[in-house]
Design a protein around this motif. Structure first.
Motif, PDB file in Angstrom:
ATOM      1  N   THR A   1      -7.977   9.070  -7.681  1.00  0.00           N
ATOM      2  CA  THR A   1      -6.538   9.254  -7.965  1.00  0.00           C
ATOM      3  C   THR A   1      -6.412  10.557  -8.744  1.00  0.00           C
ATOM      4  O   THR A   1      -7.317  10.966  -9.471  1.00  0.00           O
ATOM      5  CB  THR A   1      -5.994   8.113  -8.856  1.00  0.00           C
ATOM      6  OG1 THR A   1      -6.916   7.905  -9.915  1.00  0.00           O
ATOM      7  CG2 THR A   1      -5.824   6.830  -8.084  1.00  0.00           C
TER       8      THR A   1
ATOM      9  N   ILE B   1       0.856  -1.203   0.000  1.00  0.00           N
ATOM     10  CA  ILE B   1       0.000   0.000   0.000  1.00  0.00           C
ATOM     11  C   ILE B   1       0.883   1.240   0.000  1.00  0.00           C
ATOM     12  O   ILE B   1       0.644   2.207  -0.714  1.00  0.00           O
ATOM     13  CB  ILE B   1      -0.937  -0.015   1.232  1.00  0.00           C
ATOM     14  CG1 ILE B   1      -1.972  -1.133   1.037  1.00  0.00           C
ATOM     15  CG2 ILE B   1      -1.621   1.342   1.406  1.00  0.00           C
ATOM     16  CD1 ILE B   1      -2.800  -1.443   2.244  1.00  0.00           C
TER      17      ILE B   1
ATOM     18  N   CYS C   1       1.906   2.014  -3.327  1.00  0.00           N
ATOM     19  CA  CYS C   1       0.844   2.696  -4.098  1.00  0.00           C
ATOM     20  C   CYS C   1       0.910   4.188  -3.843  1.00  0.00           C
ATOM     21  O   CYS C   1       0.817   4.997  -4.779  1.00  0.00           O
ATOM     22  CB  CYS C   1      -0.537   2.209  -3.650  1.00  0.00           C
ATOM     23  SG  CYS C   1      -0.872   0.525  -4.084  1.00  0.00           S
TER      24      CYS C   1
ATOM     25  N   SER D   1      -2.958  -4.900  -6.628  1.00  0.00           N
ATOM     26  CA  SER D   1      -3.268  -3.776  -5.718  1.00  0.00           C
ATOM     27  C   SER D   1      -2.907  -2.449  -6.382  1.00  0.00           C
ATOM     28  O   SER D   1      -3.604  -1.447  -6.207  1.00  0.00           O
ATOM     29  CB  SER D   1      -2.532  -3.940  -4.393  1.00  0.00           C
ATOM     30  OG  SER D   1      -1.159  -3.771  -4.578  1.00  0.00           O
TER      31      SER D   1
ATOM     32  N   ASN E   1      -5.453   0.678  -6.927  1.00  0.00           N
ATOM     33  CA  ASN E   1      -5.265   1.896  -6.121  1.00  0.00           C
ATOM     34  C   ASN E   1      -4.538   3.040  -6.815  1.00  0.00           C
ATOM     35  O   ASN E   1      -4.549   4.154  -6.310  1.00  0.00           O
ATOM     36  CB  ASN E   1      -4.489   1.550  -4.841  1.00  0.00           C
ATOM     37  CG  ASN E   1      -5.301   0.604  -3.976  1.00  0.00           C
ATOM     38  OD1 ASN E   1      -6.349   0.968  -3.477  1.00  0.00           O
ATOM     39  ND2 ASN E   1      -4.846  -0.641  -3.886  1.00  0.00           N
TER      40      ASN E   1
ATOM     41  N   ALA F   1     -10.230   1.953  -6.807  1.00  0.00           N
ATOM     42  CA  ALA F   1     -10.278   3.193  -6.013  1.00  0.00           C
ATOM     43  C   ALA F   1     -10.529   4.361  -6.966  1.00  0.00           C
ATOM     44  O   ALA F   1      -9.828   4.516  -7.961  1.00  0.00           O
ATOM     45  CB  ALA F   1      -8.924   3.375  -5.318  1.00  0.00           C
TER      46      ALA F   1
END
Ligand SMILES: O=P(O)(O)O[C@@H]1[C@H](O)[C@H](OP(=O)(O)O)[C@@H](O)[C@H](O)[C@H]1O
Ligand SMILES: [Zn+2]
Ligand SMILES: [Zn+2]
Length: 226
Positions: free
Chosen positions: A157, A30, A33, A71, A75, A154
């Motif tokens: 962004t 994460i 990201c 992921s 994200n 998500a």
């Protein structure tokens, strides 16, 4: 499994070398990201570092790197989509499915390409992903059941930067003296006097102060809880 992949910043001097630590825990992924979303790490470099792990002889390393890729796709938004949903990358995944002797690796790739094709079903610019699903089907691969919930990406962004030859706000033409600048919140292009404020953009995962235009400054910069 702890591997350090040093990914050198690109030619822009302030982009320090960013270390991509591939640790077997989601927290590190994460964090990666955030680096990508914040613009600390160029998506191209992050992906080329990750691709080395995709070809690792240890199928567990391959599987883990596929999970990292999953992921990042969820994200990091268009920054990563634009690099992954391309013919060369899709052909590499196709080849991996053909050549991998590991059932788990093969089915993870099929699952990801299928979910991405579904997520991008209304985005003509990423149609190469659906094309790849069709080719993989024609090659005789059987896809796992599609979980639509996996296709939720998500939303927040930062937008891509547009180009232009004049300021989006005051229409002044850019020149050697009147330089181009971009607002990180709306992605539009401005002169310095229309984008002289800096603020964090937590909703986009940007924790450092970045340049925003006057309109976005009113929207995001004024309140301290932006
Ligand atoms: O000054 P230049 O050499 O033209 O380079 C510009 C700066 O890098 C700007 O960064 P900034 O938005 O952080 O100012 C960027 O938004 C522009 O696209 C670039 O053209
Ligand atoms: Zn202006
Ligand atoms: Zn803006």
């Amino acid at each position: 499994l702890l591997r350090t992949m040093v990914v050198h910043g690109n030619d822009v001097p302030h982009k320090a070398t960013s270390h991509l630590l591939l640790e077997p825990d989601l927290a590190a992924t994460i964090q990666l990201c955030d680096h990508i979303r914040q613009g600390d790490t160029q998506p191209k470099y992050a992906l080329s570092a990750l691709k080395k792990k995709l070809y690792d002889k240890n199928p567990n390393v391959q599987l883990f790197s596929l999970q990292v890729l999953e992921s990042w796709m969820k994200n990091c938004g268009t920054l990563i989509h634009d690099e992954v949903a391309t013919r060369p990358f899709m052909e590499e995944l196709q080849e991996l499915v053909q050549s991998s002797g590991n059932e788990k690796v093969r089915s993870k790739i099929l699952e990801l390409v299928q979910v991405w094709a579904y997520a991008f079903r209304n985005e003509p610019r990423y149609r190469v992903v659906q094309d790849t699903v069709n080719i993989m089907k024609a090659d005789g691969n059987t896809f796992p059941a599609l979980k639509e919930s996996d296709a939720m990406f998500a939303a927040d962004t930062a937008p891509k930067w547009v180009d232009g030859d004049c300021c989006h706000r005051c229409r002044t033409l850019f020149s050697v003296i009147k330089r181009k600048h971009h607002c990180r919140a709306c992605g539009q292009i401005f002169c310095d006097s229309c984008s002289s404020h800096h603020t964090t953009l937590p909703k986009f995962g940007i924790e450092k102060e970045v340049r925003v235009c006057d309109t976005c400054w009113e929207k995001y910069g004024r309140s301290i809880y932006s």
